[in-house]
Motif scaffolding. Structure first.
Motif, PDB file in Angstrom:
ATOM      1  N   GLU A  42      62.572   9.388  80.175  1.00  0.00           N
ATOM      2  CA  GLU A  42      63.559   8.317  80.382  1.00  0.00           C
ATOM      3  C   GLU A  42      63.594   8.004  81.870  1.00  0.00           C
ATOM      4  OE1 GLU A  42      66.947  10.401  78.931  1.00  0.00           O
ATOM      5  OE2 GLU A  42      66.670  11.990  80.403  1.00  0.00           O
ATOM      6  N   HIS A  86      60.102  25.941  94.004  1.00  0.00           N
ATOM      7  CA  HIS A  86      61.319  26.659  93.616  1.00  0.00           C
ATOM      8  C   HIS A  86      61.027  28.110  93.209  1.00  0.00           C
ATOM      9  CE1 HIS A  86      63.675  22.675  92.732  1.00  0.00           C
ATOM     10  NE2 HIS A  86      63.511  22.917  94.014  1.00  0.00           N
ATOM     11  N   PHE A  88      66.705  21.526  82.139  1.00  0.00           N
ATOM     12  CA  PHE A  88      68.001  21.932  82.696  1.00  0.00           C
ATOM     13  C   PHE A  88      69.125  21.010  82.262  1.00  0.00           C
ATOM     14  CE2 PHE A  88      64.779  23.672  85.429  1.00  0.00           C
ATOM     15  CZ  PHE A  88      65.224  24.975  85.553  1.00  0.00           C
ATOM     16  N   ARG A  89      68.875  19.683  82.348  1.00  0.00           N
ATOM     17  CA  ARG A  89      69.982  18.732  82.226  1.00  0.00           C
ATOM     18  C   ARG A  89      70.010  17.962  80.915  1.00  0.00           C
ATOM     19  NH1 ARG A  89      68.299  19.523  87.101  1.00  0.00           N
ATOM     20  NH2 ARG A  89      69.877  20.201  88.593  1.00  0.00           N
ATOM     21  N   ALA A 112      55.365  13.551  78.076  1.00  0.00           N
ATOM     22  CA  ALA A 112      54.328  13.940  79.036  1.00  0.00           C
ATOM     23  C   ALA A 112      52.998  14.230  78.345  1.00  0.00           C
ATOM     24  CB  ALA A 112      54.788  15.163  79.817  1.00  0.00           C
ATOM     25  N   TRP A 172      71.507  24.183  81.858  1.00  0.00           N
ATOM     26  CA  TRP A 172      72.754  24.074  82.627  1.00  0.00           C
ATOM     27  C   TRP A 172      73.964  23.738  81.745  1.00  0.00           C
ATOM     28  CZ3 TRP A 172      70.893  27.213  85.422  1.00  0.00           C
ATOM     29  CH2 TRP A 172      70.039  27.039  86.485  1.00  0.00           C
ATOM     30  N   GLU A 210      57.617  20.235  76.042  1.00  0.00           N
ATOM     31  CA  GLU A 210      56.897  20.264  74.760  1.00  0.00           C
ATOM     32  C   GLU A 210      56.183  21.594  74.517  1.00  0.00           C
ATOM     33  OE1 GLU A 210      54.904  16.250  73.968  1.00  0.00           O
ATOM     34  OE2 GLU A 210      55.748  16.083  75.981  1.00  0.00           O
ATOM     35  N   THR A 255      60.692  14.936  85.747  1.00  0.00           N
ATOM     36  CA  THR A 255      61.818  15.436  86.548  1.00  0.00           C
ATOM     37  C   THR A 255      62.910  14.383  86.624  1.00  0.00           C
ATOM     38  OG1 THR A 255      62.505  16.293  88.707  1.00  0.00           O
ATOM     39  CG2 THR A 255      60.585  14.845  88.693  1.00  0.00           C
ATOM     40  N   SER A 256      64.157  14.857  86.603  1.00  0.00           N
ATOM     41  CA  SER A 256      65.293  13.929  86.539  1.00  0.00           C
ATOM     42  C   SER A 256      65.632  13.319  87.896  1.00  0.00           C
ATOM     43  CB  SER A 256      66.530  14.664  86.012  1.00  0.00           C
ATOM     44  OG  SER A 256      66.863  15.730  86.885  1.00  0.00           O
ATOM     45  N   ALA A 304      60.775  20.110  84.906  1.00  0.00           N
ATOM     46  CA  ALA A 304      60.943  20.784  83.620  1.00  0.00           C
ATOM     47  C   ALA A 304      60.409  19.977  82.434  1.00  0.00           C
ATOM     48  CB  ALA A 304      62.418  21.122  83.403  1.00  0.00           C
ATOM     49  N   ASN A 345      57.871   9.833  82.766  1.00  0.00           N
ATOM     50  CA  ASN A 345      59.050  10.603  82.353  1.00  0.00           C
ATOM     51  C   ASN A 345      59.542  10.092  80.995  1.00  0.00           C
ATOM     52  OD1 ASN A 345      60.676  12.776  83.321  1.00  0.00           O
ATOM     53  ND2 ASN A 345      62.387  11.381  83.541  1.00  0.00           N
TER      54      ASN A 345
HETATM   55  P1  OAD Z   1      65.820  18.332  84.531  1.00  0.00           P
HETATM   56  O1  OAD Z   1      66.248  19.090  83.326  1.00  0.00           O
HETATM   57  O2  OAD Z   1      66.872  17.927  85.506  1.00  0.00           O
HETATM   58  O3  OAD Z   1      65.052  17.026  84.105  1.00  0.00           O
HETATM   59  C1  OAD Z   1      63.988  17.045  83.188  1.00  0.00           C
HETATM   60  C2  OAD Z   1      63.451  15.634  83.028  1.00  0.00           C
HETATM   61  O4  OAD Z   1      62.346  15.696  82.136  1.00  0.00           O
HETATM   62  C3  OAD Z   1      64.462  14.645  82.440  1.00  0.00           C
HETATM   63  O5  OAD Z   1      64.450  13.437  83.203  1.00  0.00           O
HETATM   64  C4  OAD Z   1      63.929  14.394  81.020  1.00  0.00           C
HETATM   65  O6  OAD Z   1      64.144  13.058  80.581  1.00  0.00           O
HETATM   66  C5  OAD Z   1      62.448  14.640  81.205  1.00  0.00           C
HETATM   67  N1  OAD Z   1      61.754  15.085  79.976  1.00  0.00           N
HETATM   68  C6  OAD Z   1      62.234  15.854  78.972  1.00  0.00           C
HETATM   69  N2  OAD Z   1      61.297  16.061  78.039  1.00  0.00           N
HETATM   70  C7  OAD Z   1      60.184  15.407  78.465  1.00  0.00           C
HETATM   71  C8  OAD Z   1      58.872  15.223  77.924  1.00  0.00           C
HETATM   72  N3  OAD Z   1      58.499  15.758  76.760  1.00  0.00           N
HETATM   73  N4  OAD Z   1      57.999  14.482  78.639  1.00  0.00           N
HETATM   74  C9  OAD Z   1      58.357  13.913  79.821  1.00  0.00           C
HETATM   75  N5  OAD Z   1      59.575  14.042  80.364  1.00  0.00           N
HETATM   76  C10 OAD Z   1      60.478  14.793  79.695  1.00  0.00           C
HETATM   77  O7  OAD Z   1      64.687  19.229  85.240  1.00  0.00           O
HETATM   78  P2  OAD Z   1      64.107  19.106  86.726  1.00  0.00           P
HETATM   79  O8  OAD Z   1      64.107  17.714  87.185  1.00  0.00           O
HETATM   80  O9  OAD Z   1      62.825  19.860  86.756  1.00  0.00           O
HETATM   81  O10 OAD Z   1      66.084  24.031  90.237  1.00  0.00           O
HETATM   82  O11 OAD Z   1      65.179  19.928  87.537  1.00  0.00           O
HETATM   83  C11 OAD Z   1      65.016  20.095  88.917  1.00  0.00           C
HETATM   84  C12 OAD Z   1      65.585  21.411  89.350  1.00  0.00           C
HETATM   85  O12 OAD Z   1      66.931  21.516  88.894  1.00  0.00           O
HETATM   86  C13 OAD Z   1      64.918  22.622  88.735  1.00  0.00           C
HETATM   87  O13 OAD Z   1      63.745  23.022  89.395  1.00  0.00           O
HETATM   88  C14 OAD Z   1      65.980  23.667  88.850  1.00  0.00           C
HETATM   89  C15 OAD Z   1      67.146  22.853  88.382  1.00  0.00           C
HETATM   90  O14 OAD Z   1      68.396  23.228  88.828  1.00  0.00           O
HETATM   91  C16 OAD Z   1      66.527  25.244  90.586  1.00  0.00           C
HETATM   92  O15 OAD Z   1      66.852  26.082  89.754  1.00  0.00           O
HETATM   93  C17 OAD Z   1      66.581  25.460  92.059  1.00  0.00           C
END
Ligand code: OAD
Length: 233
Positions: free
Chosen positions: A203, A109, A24-25, A219, A31, A18, A176-177, A13, A201
């Motif tokens: 963080e 996904h 999500f988190r 990113a 979430w 941007e 991704t987190s 995500a 990432n």
């Molecule tokens: P998360 O919301 O868990 O994590 C997003 C990550 O992106 C975090 O580590 C942020 O620090 C980072 N981030 C935010 N803005 C950013 C930027 N401008 N540049 C670089 N990094 C940035 O999202 P995902 O890891 O994608 O699944 O979540 C994984 C899965 O959890 C999703 O596909 C979804 C969710 O539940 C399902 O729905 C099955």
């Protein structure tokens, strides 16, 4: 790295943040606004179908108002110009990689712009709403659901992804987190098979310790810089 031939890239995500799509988190992220068990599980869909269909309709509509950012464009350029193999695997259900020009994206996904029929189990490209219970274009049953993978369901394309990870020289995780498996485990699989691993990432992620290098920042800056480094070493 001189003998770099095969790159596997995992995006989450953060790469679309941007562009204006909520992660999500993060604080105020999806979430926090919605309960995972209500809108991202088969049980939630069985209990609250209108809520779930409306949630994905809202996200599909929001997608029409955003554009790819510099990170999506840089990965599309890498795919086109890199002499070796690039496999782009995304956990994102948006289509921003494709709209930036990427040709081969594995949506592990699922995709907002696809619908899955609960009757015939066929997938159809979808750009409209689902909460009004339209008929399946193939079997006509009014049983379409979003073609997204919910918790408790098997992500798509896993065999292909693991085959590419086994062969990879470099695994790169972007935005991704590292909180959701199996994607969160790819870095370990890649390392076990001899690949180098790089994280880009905002963080440190849950799996940061597994990467050879973590570059922290947005990113839209980090990804174009890294792509430039790969294409013009
Ligand atoms: P998360 O919301 O868990 O994590 C997003 C990550 O992106 C975090 O580590 C942020 O620090 C980072 N981030 C935010 N803005 C950013 C930027 N401008 N540049 C670089 N990094 C940035 O999202 P995902 O890891 O994608 O699944 O979540 C994984 C899965 O959890 C999703 O596909 C979804 C969710 O539940 C399902 O729905 C099955």
């Amino acid at each position: 790295m001189n003998d770099l031939r095969k790159i596997v890239i995992l995006t989450g995500a953060g790469i679309s943040a941007e562009s204006g799509i909520d992660t999500f988190r993060s604080e105020g992220g999806l979430w926090e606004q919605h309960k995972i068990e209500d809108v991202a599980t088969p049980e939630g869909f069985a209990r609250y179908p209108e809520l779930v269909l409306g949630f994905y309709d809202m996200r599909r509509e929001a997608l029409a108002k955003v554009e790819p950012n510099a990170a999506h464009y840089a990965l599309a350029r890498l795919e086109q110009e890199f002499a070796g193999d690039v496999l782009l695997v995304t956990q994102n259900v948006d289509d921003l990689h494709e709209r930036a020009g990427a040709r081969h994206v594995l949506h592990m996904h699922g995709e907002l712009k696809s619908a899955l029929c609960g009757a015939c189990e066929m997938r159809s490209g979808w750009n409209a709403t689902l909460s009004d219970r339209p008929p399946c274009p193939i079997c006509k049953a009014p049983m379409l659901r979003p073609d997204v993978v919910w918790f408790g369901e098997m992500p798509y394309q896993m065999e292909r992804i693991y085959a590419a990870i086994r062969e990879a020289d470099l695994f790169v995780s972007i935005g991704t987190s590292g909180a959701v498996y199996p994607a969160a485990g790819f870095v370990r699989d890649a390392k076990d098979c001899g690949a180098a691993a790089l994280e880009l990432n905002l963080e440190a992620s849950d799996g940061s310790a597994w990467f050879d290098e973590s570059r922290l920042g947005k990113a839209s800056r980090l990804v174009p810089e890294w792509v430039e480094q790969i294409l013009r070493p």
